[in-house]
Design a protein around this motif. Structure first.
Motif, mmCIF file in Angstrom:
data_model
loop_
_atom_site.group_PDB
_atom_site.id
_atom_site.type_symbol
_atom_site.label_atom_id
_atom_site.label_comp_id
_atom_site.label_asym_id
_atom_site.label_seq_id
_atom_site.Cartn_x
_atom_site.Cartn_y
_atom_site.Cartn_z
ATOM 1 N N UNK A 154 17.327 -13.245 -7.422
ATOM 2 C CA UNK A 154 18.701 -13.454 -6.979
ATOM 3 C C UNK A 154 19.241 -12.097 -6.499
ATOM 4 N N UNK A 155 20.527 -12.053 -6.153
ATOM 5 C CA UNK A 155 21.104 -10.804 -5.650
ATOM 6 C C UNK A 155 22.330 -10.356 -6.447
ATOM 7 N N UNK A 156 22.321 -10.413 -7.784
ATOM 8 C CA UNK A 156 23.523 -9.967 -8.501
ATOM 9 C C UNK A 156 23.674 -8.461 -8.524
ATOM 10 N N UNK A 157 22.557 -7.745 -8.730
ATOM 11 C CA UNK A 157 22.605 -6.277 -8.726
ATOM 12 C C UNK A 157 21.190 -5.745 -8.651
ATOM 13 N N UNK A 158 21.070 -4.546 -8.107
ATOM 14 C CA UNK A 158 19.748 -3.920 -8.026
ATOM 15 C C UNK A 158 19.118 -3.753 -9.397
ATOM 16 N N UNK A 159 19.924 -3.397 -10.414
ATOM 17 C CA UNK A 159 19.387 -3.136 -11.744
ATOM 18 C C UNK A 159 18.789 -4.400 -12.351
ATOM 19 N N UNK A 160 19.464 -5.540 -12.198
ATOM 20 C CA UNK A 160 18.948 -6.790 -12.744
ATOM 21 C C UNK A 160 17.672 -7.210 -12.030
ATOM 22 N N UNK A 216 15.083 1.770 9.073
ATOM 23 C CA UNK A 216 14.586 3.135 8.901
ATOM 24 C C UNK A 216 15.209 3.841 7.703
ATOM 25 N N UNK A 217 16.495 3.631 7.444
ATOM 26 C CA UNK A 217 17.140 4.294 6.313
ATOM 27 C C UNK A 217 16.557 3.776 4.999
ATOM 28 N N UNK A 218 16.500 2.454 4.851
ATOM 29 C CA UNK A 218 15.951 1.852 3.624
ATOM 30 C C UNK A 218 14.505 2.293 3.414
ATOM 31 N N UNK A 219 13.730 2.269 4.493
ATOM 32 C CA UNK A 219 12.303 2.587 4.379
ATOM 33 C C UNK A 219 12.065 4.060 4.071
ATOM 34 N N UNK A 220 12.796 4.956 4.702
ATOM 35 C CA UNK A 220 12.559 6.385 4.510
ATOM 36 C C UNK A 220 13.118 6.895 3.188
ATOM 37 N N UNK A 221 14.129 6.209 2.642
ATOM 38 C CA UNK A 221 14.671 6.626 1.348
ATOM 39 C C UNK A 221 13.699 6.341 0.211
ATOM 40 N N UNK A 222 12.869 5.330 0.376
ATOM 41 C CA UNK A 222 11.930 4.964 -0.683
ATOM 42 C C UNK A 222 10.881 6.060 -0.867
ATOM 43 N N UNK A 223 10.341 6.135 -2.074
ATOM 44 C CA UNK A 223 9.304 7.118 -2.391
ATOM 45 C C UNK A 223 8.081 6.379 -2.930
ATOM 46 N N UNK A 249 1.547 -6.589 -1.940
ATOM 47 C CA UNK A 249 2.744 -7.423 -2.077
ATOM 48 C C UNK A 249 3.541 -7.418 -0.786
ATOM 49 N N UNK A 250 3.805 -8.610 -0.275
ATOM 50 C CA UNK A 250 4.767 -8.746 0.810
ATOM 51 C C UNK A 250 6.135 -9.004 0.216
ATOM 52 N N UNK A 251 7.113 -8.189 0.583
ATOM 53 C CA UNK A 251 8.512 -8.428 0.220
ATOM 54 C C UNK A 251 9.198 -9.081 1.406
ATOM 55 N N UNK A 252 10.117 -10.007 1.130
ATOM 56 C CA UNK A 252 10.717 -10.792 2.219
ATOM 57 C C UNK A 252 11.577 -9.946 3.135
ATOM 58 N N UNK A 253 12.066 -8.793 2.670
ATOM 59 C CA UNK A 253 12.774 -7.855 3.549
ATOM 60 C C UNK A 253 12.728 -6.458 2.925
ATOM 61 N N UNK A 254 13.278 -5.492 3.632
ATOM 62 C CA UNK A 254 13.198 -4.103 3.168
ATOM 63 C C UNK A 254 14.066 -3.849 1.936
ATOM 64 N N UNK A 255 15.155 -4.576 1.809
ATOM 65 C CA UNK A 255 16.026 -4.458 0.630
ATOM 66 C C UNK A 255 15.231 -4.771 -0.628
ATOM 67 N N UNK A 256 14.509 -5.887 -0.614
ATOM 68 C CA UNK A 256 13.687 -6.276 -1.764
ATOM 69 C C UNK A 256 12.515 -5.307 -1.933
ATOM 70 N N UNK A 257 11.923 -4.886 -0.822
ATOM 71 C CA UNK A 257 10.798 -3.951 -0.902
ATOM 72 C C UNK A 257 11.208 -2.641 -1.563
ATOM 73 N N UNK A 316 13.603 -2.143 -3.801
ATOM 74 C CA UNK A 316 13.786 -2.340 -5.246
ATOM 75 C C UNK A 316 12.434 -2.499 -5.935
ATOM 76 N N UNK A 317 11.502 -3.180 -5.272
ATOM 77 C CA UNK A 317 10.141 -3.312 -5.801
ATOM 78 C C UNK A 317 9.497 -1.938 -5.951
ATOM 79 N N UNK A 318 9.682 -1.092 -4.964
ATOM 80 C CA UNK A 318 9.114 0.256 -5.021
ATOM 81 C C UNK A 318 9.673 1.039 -6.210
ATOM 82 N N UNK A 319 10.980 0.921 -6.442
ATOM 83 C CA UNK A 319 11.593 1.608 -7.577
ATOM 84 C C UNK A 319 11.050 1.059 -8.902
ATOM 85 N N UNK A 320 10.858 -0.256 -8.981
ATOM 86 C CA UNK A 320 10.304 -0.850 -10.198
ATOM 87 C C UNK A 320 8.899 -0.316 -10.462
#
Length: 267
Positions: free
Chosen positions: A152-158, A211-218, A176-184, A186-190
């Motif tokens: 769901x989309x209640x919060x990144x932490x949840x 590009x912003x979402x993708x480049x911010x990830x580590x 893993x395929x994530x349905x979009x970069x937003x989910x990808x 958060x998956x990367x952070x997990x």
């Protein structure tokens, strides 16, 4: 069509995909020369207080909620939808070919030699289901052999907590395929929180090439780039025809993605 007709563009401008769709609409509007483009936020669509105007000749909208459908239906003007989110949307749709996006993700993983696969989607989103369907069809595996988590989309932490528990049950390494970069993202952070190596333990591929979402990830996220500007241009072209009194020639026009943009998360 009224040469001074106002065209309301009700598309969010936060993510790269819809910004580029917006650019496509703008390019078509300039070529036509007689459109007065007005941006309208989603909350105003639901109240219809910005759109209930005799000058509004048509609407291009990323319809994401039932309340928006009701408000847009009440306007009595042509509407073209550019978001493949709701199942029962009466307006003509010009959007991503989400099944093709899923197939492209699978092809890329297969070409890179991956053997285990999983999918993370967003609950209640049609585009997410269709991307998973395309992903599975190209992999030629049963759903049981491709673990799935719909968040769901209640919060990144949840979401991150839920993803962490899910990741702990997967056999590694996994692609893993994530349905979009937003989910990808958060998956990367997990993965980082669990000390899982990306891409060594978990290879991640998102969608939208934000590009912003993708480049911010580590490490930086790989992503599928959709033909977003083309979607905007095709949607505007259809709306122009509808505003001129023409019939809707189709209910769904699906535009295939452009390419996979490789960054470190799948290399």
């Amino acid at each position: 069509m009224n040469p001074k007709a106002r065209v309301a563009v009700c598309i969010g401008r936060n993510g790269r995909h819809f910004r580029e769709v917006f650019r496509g609409v703008i390019a078509f509007g300039r070529a036509v020369g007689n459109w007065n483009l007005v941006h309208c936020r989603a909350e105003n669509v639901r109240r219809a207080d910005e759109l209930d105007d005799a000058r509004t000749g048509g609407v291009i909208c990323s319809v994401g909620r039932v309340a928006e459908l009701r408000a847009l239906n009440d306007l009595g003007v042509p509407v073209v939808n550019v978001a493949n989110t709701l199942d029962d949307c009466p307006f003509p749709l010009v959007a991503n070919d989400d099944a093709a996006i899923g197939r492209l993700a699978a092809e890329h993983f297969l070409a890179n030699g991956h053997k285990r696969f999983a999918f993370v989607g967003l609950a209640g989103r049609r585009f997410s289901r269709e991307r998973r369907s395309g992903f599975l069809s190209r992999l030629r595996v049963s759903p049981q052999r491709c673990p799935e988590l719909d968040v769901m989309e209640p919060s990144n932490a949840l979401i991150e907590s839920e993803l962490g528990a899910w990741l702990g049950r997967l056999d590694l390494p996994v692609a893993v395929m994530a349905c979009n970069d937003y989910v990808a993202a958060i998956l990367s952070q997990a993965c980082r929180d669990l000390s899982l190596a990306v891409p060594g333990d978990v290879a991640i591929l998102g969608v939208d090439n934000d590009d912003i979402e993708c480049e911010l990830a580590q490490p930086p996220l790989s992503s599928i780039e959709p033909a977003s500007q083309r979607i905007g241009q095709e949607a505007a072209k259809l709306l122009h025809s509808l505003m001129s009194g023409g019939p809707a020639p189709f209910q769904r026009r699906l535009i295939p993605p452009l390419r996979v943009v490789e960054r470190t998360s799948i290399q």
